[in-house]
Scaffold this motif. Structure first.
Motif: not given
Length: 150
Positions: A60, A62-63, A79, A81, A83, A102, A104, A106, A133
Motif C-alpha cells: 500500500y 499513497q502518492t 492516489v 496503489t 496489490t 493491483h 490504483t 483516486r 478493480q
C-alpha cells in the motif's frame, strides 16, 4: 509549532513506510479518522484501521498529486496503489480472500492539525472503483428483484 503541511507530509511518509509507531505518534490520542469503510476514534482504533489496509495491501502506498493552498483544513488529492495479497475486511464484516490484483484508486482527504498533532483526518474515495478493480461486481439484492422501492 510546526508547519501543519510538514506534519501532513510526515503522516504520508509514515503511512507509506507502514511505520505504525511513527504514524500513531502523529495522531492526537483522541483523534478521529473517517473513511468510506467507517470511523476510527482514538489511536487504538486508528491503528486497527491501518493494520487492516496494510494486511490487505502489503505494498500500500499513497502518492499526492495536489495540495490545496491553506491549512484549515489541509486538502489533498492523491492516489493509493497496492496489490491485494491479504484478506480484506468489508464494512459489513465479511472478509474477502486475496485476489492478487493491483489497484490504483483516486482519493482526496482533509486533515486538521492542532498543537502539532492530527486531530481529524477524513479520507474520501470511491469504494466501487476499488471493488471493481478487485473484480467484484454489483449484485442485485434478492428482495429487490422484480420490484421498485421508493
Amino acid at each position: 509549532m510546526s508547519d501543519p503541511w510538514d506534519i501532513r507530509r510526515q503522516l504520508s511518509d509514515a503511512i507509506n513506510e507502514h511505520d505504525m509507531h511513527r504514524l500513531l505518534g502523529i495522531y492526537s490520542p483522541d483523534a478521529v479518522l473517517v473513511a468510506p469503510a467507517g470511523i476510527a476514534e482514538g489511536r487504538e482504533e486508528i491503528s486497527w484501521f491501518y493494520e487492516q489496509a496494510f494486511t490487505a495491501f502489503p505494498d500500500y502506498r499513497q502518492t499526492a498529486w495536489l495540495d490545496m493552498p491553506g491549512d484549515d483544513p489541509m486538502v489533498r488529492e492523491w492516489v493509493f496503489t497496492g496489490t491485494h495479497l491479504g484478506r480484506m475486511l468489508l464494512p459489513d464484516g465479511r472478509e474477502v480472500e486475496p485476489t492478487g490484483r493491483h489497484v490504483t484508486v483516486r482519493a482526496a482527504c482533509m486533515t486538521y492539525v492542532v498543537d502539532d498533532l492530527v486531530v481529524t483526518h477524513r479520507d474520501y474515495y470511491d469504494q466501487l472503483e476499488l471493488y471493481s478493480q478487485l473484480g467484484f461486481g454489483l449484485a442485485e439484492l434478492p428482495h429487490a428483484a422484480g420490484r421498485a422501492r421508493y
